[in-house]
Each structure stands twice: as structure tokens, then as C-alpha cells.
Scaffold this active site. Structure first.
Site, PDB file in Angstrom:
ATOM      1  N   GLU A  35       0.793  -1.228   0.000  1.00 37.78           N
ATOM      2  CA  GLU A  35       0.000   0.000   0.000  1.00 37.78           C
ATOM      3  C   GLU A  35       0.833   1.289   0.000  1.00 37.78           C
ATOM      4  OE1 GLU A  35      -2.811  -0.134   3.213  1.00 37.78           O
ATOM      5  OE2 GLU A  35      -3.935  -1.773   2.315  1.00 37.78           O
ATOM      6  N   GLU A  92      -5.328  -8.675   1.008  1.00 43.29           N
ATOM      7  CA  GLU A  92      -5.970  -8.347   2.286  1.00 43.29           C
ATOM      8  C   GLU A  92      -7.449  -8.102   2.061  1.00 43.29           C
ATOM      9  OE1 GLU A  92      -4.352  -5.054   4.571  1.00 43.29           O
ATOM     10  OE2 GLU A  92      -2.298  -5.721   4.143  1.00 43.29           O
TER      11      GLU A  92
HETATM   12  C1  FCB Z   1      -4.376  -2.100   5.660  1.00 44.91           C
HETATM   13  C2  FCB Z   1      -2.974  -2.436   6.139  1.00 44.91           C
HETATM   14  C3  FCB Z   1      -2.931  -3.500   7.208  1.00 44.91           C
HETATM   15  C4  FCB Z   1      -4.076  -3.374   8.187  1.00 44.91           C
HETATM   16  C5  FCB Z   1      -5.396  -3.221   7.468  1.00 44.91           C
HETATM   17  C6  FCB Z   1      -6.587  -3.125   8.391  1.00 44.91           C
HETATM   18  O1  FCB Z   1      -4.384  -0.820   5.133  1.00 44.91           O
HETATM   19  O2  FCB Z   1      -2.193  -2.879   5.063  1.00 44.91           O
HETATM   20  O3  FCB Z   1      -1.683  -3.442   7.816  1.00 44.91           O
HETATM   21  O4  FCB Z   1      -3.831  -2.374   9.079  1.00 44.91           O
HETATM   22  O5  FCB Z   1      -5.363  -2.100   6.639  1.00 44.91           O
END
Ligand code: FCB
Length: 446
Positions: free
Chosen positions: A165, A352
């Protein structure tokens, strides 16, 4: 009915070094910007830090067992740069490297595929003091650090993710200041986006130069931006948000150029942005896959008070997680479809997806039907995308276990495993048992 996924679909969970490891000053590790940021009063909502976190550094073997219990096929973790190079560059700290060797050996013995993220936000403080991501030299040091990892671990880690990110760590860290290193300067943030993307490109180049067998990609947080109304000013605001958060990263990587429209907007706001064509070649080097982090969509309205983009997201009042993020599974399908439409049929991994809810430990159990429901509905949207021909190859739930949620400290729990911090006991939540079944059936039942 059971919606089945492709036979070799990779189901996993994700974590990040600073959020789980603890052992913040052990075995020669240098301080990271998150150590410094959390040790500065006022930055973290509950005044906490990652000094101990989930103590994963000492409990990794037990945690790999937990992954086996959950049936995980893969595990995405990140490597802490200041464990390997306490000063960000110079000589390697062998003890730090050994930790990841032990972890990866344990994963491979358990037949759990390691996916390593090279950078999940814990920049060595020594490099921050030389300008951090706002300084182009950091890209070069990142490439050197990556090279060492590929040489030392390249044979035992088949999947590499350069950065996690970049939009979040540059904009929140250098622009808004709510993440480490806590700077508030749009000019610096813009510079940081450029060095971060260059760092990614140089690492890809280093990986290819070594000829190791495996794949390399990057993880972006991508968010569908929906306009709050049909008013022209809201539509334009949503477009600017999309440019800033999504296309500013996707375009250079997949099209070899930054969006001109946004460069002009920066210029109008007094921020100059120079692009070097040699750098662009590195940034756009072919990658093997794109990692997508998806949590929610944004509904965007015009707000002249917000500098640069004159836009802000409206906070949902209902149907939201503990983070205040709207639960919007259809957005995942929309996003995956739009990536294919705009950038081609790139192999994708959801690196994620997950949710925070108020979990309570009652009689040694955690009943979290909301998280189960959240996951189920998102899995289904992933299934739809695959059916439509999108090359989605895997799915990582955020997160394996509750952990340190950045500026929110320990107040938000994202795990499918509960962590009782005072005892460090891990308790599989209802959603964890649910996920185990999904993996076993290789599909989702609706
Ligand atoms: C993302 C991050 C991760 C976590 C999630 C909830 O932006 O990559 O580390 O904090 O959010």
C-alpha cells in the site's frame, strides 16, 4: 449451494511485521519509524505501541501450528527492514535474517506457501533521518535490501511483494501525518509516492537479475470511488479521489506514465512533479501479479475545504465495521472487473480483506458472526469475478490474528484468531473455524 473455487486456488491469511512481532529491540534490530512514532505521546489512540504486540517473534512456531489448524495454504507476512539492516543500509544483521529463515522453514515444513512482503511500513529510522521516502536515495537502499533478501531467501520463498500500500504509507505518513513518520506536507507526500514506486521497480529489476525461481508483484489498496450525487462537482471529486488513490499507482506500473490530469492538479497547487524516463522504465517493469487490498468503497462529495482534491468521503451511518468502513462486498467484484477492463487480465491476489468488530472472549470462545458474514459475502464476490474470467488466484484474510492496528493501537481487532494480550493466548474465533471449512470445501456456501 456450494460455490466452488478453482482447484489450485490459494487461501491464506496476512499479517505484517510491526503489527505482530514485538521484540522491537532484540537481536540487533534497529529502530523503525513506527518505534519512534509510537513512542511519541499523542500519536496512538490508546497510547500503545508494537514493542511486544503479539510476541510473534518468540511464538512463531506456535503461530505456524495455528495456521496448520486453520488449514491455510499460504501465509503472507512482512519482513522488518531494520531487523536486516539496523541502519537501513550497510552490513546485514545475521540474527534478524535468521528469524525469517526459521519462520520460512517452519512454513515450508508445514506445506504453507510463504508470501513475503518486503516493506510493510517499518522504515529504518536512520533512513528517515536522511529524508525517508521523500528522498530518492531510499529507493536505492530498498533495492539493496531486497537484493539481500532474494539472495538469502529467494529459494525458499516463491512469492514476493515489494511494497504494501504505497498510497497509505506515503499520504498518511508524509501528507496527513496520522501514520509514521508523522509529516504533514503534500509536496513531501508526492515525492514519497515517486520514490516508493521507483523502489518497487528497482526491486523487480534486482529480482530478475538474480534469476531466482518465483514471482514478484506489489500490493495496492484499491477503493472504488462513488460520487455522492449526480452533481458535477461531486462527480469530479470522486474522479480526483480515484486519480489520487488508485490511478496514481496503477498507471505508472501498468501503463508506464503518471496520470497527466493529476500532475496538472498538483501544479495548480504549487507542487511540481518531475518524471525521469529512465525511472519510468523501472517502475513499469513487468510484474507477475498484482496484490489487491480491498476493505470498502468510498462515497465522495465535493468539499472545498480539503486542499488539492476538494473532496472527502462521507462516513456511513449504518452497515459498517468497527473502523467505520461501509460493508460493501459488491465493490470487490466491481474493483476486480475494472482492473481487467482498464489494465488487462493481470493475475491477481486479494492480499488483504477483512473486518474489525467488537469481539468478546466469553467462556474461552469468541462468537463473531458479523465477521463470518463479512467474509462469506466477499468470498462470493470473488467467486463471481472468477466466473467472469478474472484471473484471481488467491485470497488472504486480514488478519490471521488480532494485532496492533497502527494509529488505533489495540482498539481494533481484525483477527480470525483472538489474541488475549495479557496472556498472549490465541483463541480461534468462530470466523476462524468458518474459514477452515471454506478452505476444506474450497468454496463458499450461501
Ligand atoms: C491495511 C494495512 C494493514 C491493516 C489493514 C486493516 O491498510 O495494510 O496493515 O492495518 O489495513
Amino acid at each position: 449451494m456450494l460455490y466452488e473455487f478453482p482447484k489450485d486456488f490459494i487461501w491464506g491469511c496476512a499479517t505484517a511485521s510491526y503489527q505482530i512481532e514485538g521484540a522491537f529491540n532484540e537481536d540487533g534490530k534497529g529502530p523503525s519509524i513506527w518505534d519512534v512514532f509510537t513512542h511519541t505521546p499523542g500519536n496512538i489512540i490508546d497510547g500503545s505501541n508494537g514493542d511486544v504486540a503479539c510476541d510473534h517473534y518468540h511464538r512463531y512456531a506456535e503461530d505456524v501450528k495455528l495456521m496448520e489448524t486453520l488449514n491455510l495454504k499460504a501465509y503472507r507476512f512482512s519482513i522488518s527492514w531494520p531487523r536486516i539492516f539496523p541502519e537501513g543500509k550497510g552490513s546485514v544483521n545475521k540474527k534478524g535474517l535468521d528469524f525469517y529463515k526459521r519462520l520460512v522453514d517452519a512454513l515450508n515444513s508445514a506445506s504453507i506457501i510463504p508470501f513475503a512482503t518486503i516493506y510493510h511500513w517499518d522504515l529504518p529510522q536512520a533512513l528517515e533521518e536522511k529524508g525517508g521516502w521523500a528522498d530518492l536515495d531510499t529507493s536505492k537502499y530498498f533495492a539493496d535490501y531486497s537484493y539481500v533478501l532474494f539472495k538469502e531467501l529467494g529459494d525458499s520463498i516463491p512469492f514476493w511483494i515489494t511494497l504494501n500500500e504505497p498510497a497509505v504509507f506515503t499520504y498518511l505518513g508524509y501528507g496527513i501525518g496520522v501514520h509514521a513518520p508523522g509529516k504533514k506536507d503534500s509536496g513531501l507526500a508526492t515525492k514519497a509516492t515517486y520514490s516508493a514506486l521507483l523502489a518497487h521497480g528497482l526491486a523487480v529489476e534486482a529480482y530478475r537479475s538474480l534469476g531466482v525461481k518465483g514471482q514478484i508483484g506489489i500490493t495496492l489498496n484499491l477503493t472504488p470511488m462513488h460520487s455522492a450525487s449526480n452533481k458535477e462537482e461531486d462527480i469530479l471529486s470522486a474522479r480526483r479521489m480515484d486519480l489520487m488513490w488508485n490511478r496514481w499507482f496503477l498507471d505508472p506500473i501498468f501503463k508506464g506514465s503518471f496520470p497527466q490530469e493529476f500532475i496538472e492538479l498538483l501544479a495548480k497547487n504549487g507542487i511540481s512533479f518531475e518524471v525521469d524516463s529512465e525511472h519510468m522504465k523501472k517502475i513499469s517493469l513487468k510484474i507477475d501479479f498484482l496484490g489487491v487490498n480491498y476493505y470498502t468503497r468510498n462515497i465522495v462529495m465535493y468539499d472545498p475545504k480539503v486542499p488539492l482534491i476538494n473532496a472527502r468521503s462521507i462516513e456511513p451511518t449504518t452497515n459498517k465495521t468497527e473502523m467505520g468502513w461501509e460493508i460493501y462486498p459488491e465493490g470487490l467484484y466491481e474493483l476486480l472487473t475494472s482492473i481487467k477492463r482498464d489494465y488487462g487480465n493481470i493475475p491477481l491476489y486479494i492480499t488483504e480483506n477483512g473486518s474489525a468488530f467488537k469481539d468478546e472472549l466469553i467462556d474461552e470462545k469468541v462468537d463473531d458472526p458479523e465477521r463470518e458474514d463479512y467474509l462469506k459475502r466477499h468470498f462470493y464476490q470473488a467467486y463471481r469475478a472468477i466466473k467472469d474470467g478474472i484471473d484471481l488466484k488467491g485470497y488472504f484474510v486480514w488478519s490471521l490474528m488480532d494485532n496492533f492496528e497502527w494509529a488505533y493501537g489495540y482498539t481494533k481487532r481484525f483477527g480470525i484468531v483472538y489474541v488475549d494480550y495479557p496472556t498472549q493466548k490465541r483463541i480461534i474465533k468462530r470466523s476462524g473455524y468458518y474459514y477452515r471449512k471454506v478452505i476444506e470445501y474450497n468454496g463458499v456456501e450461501l
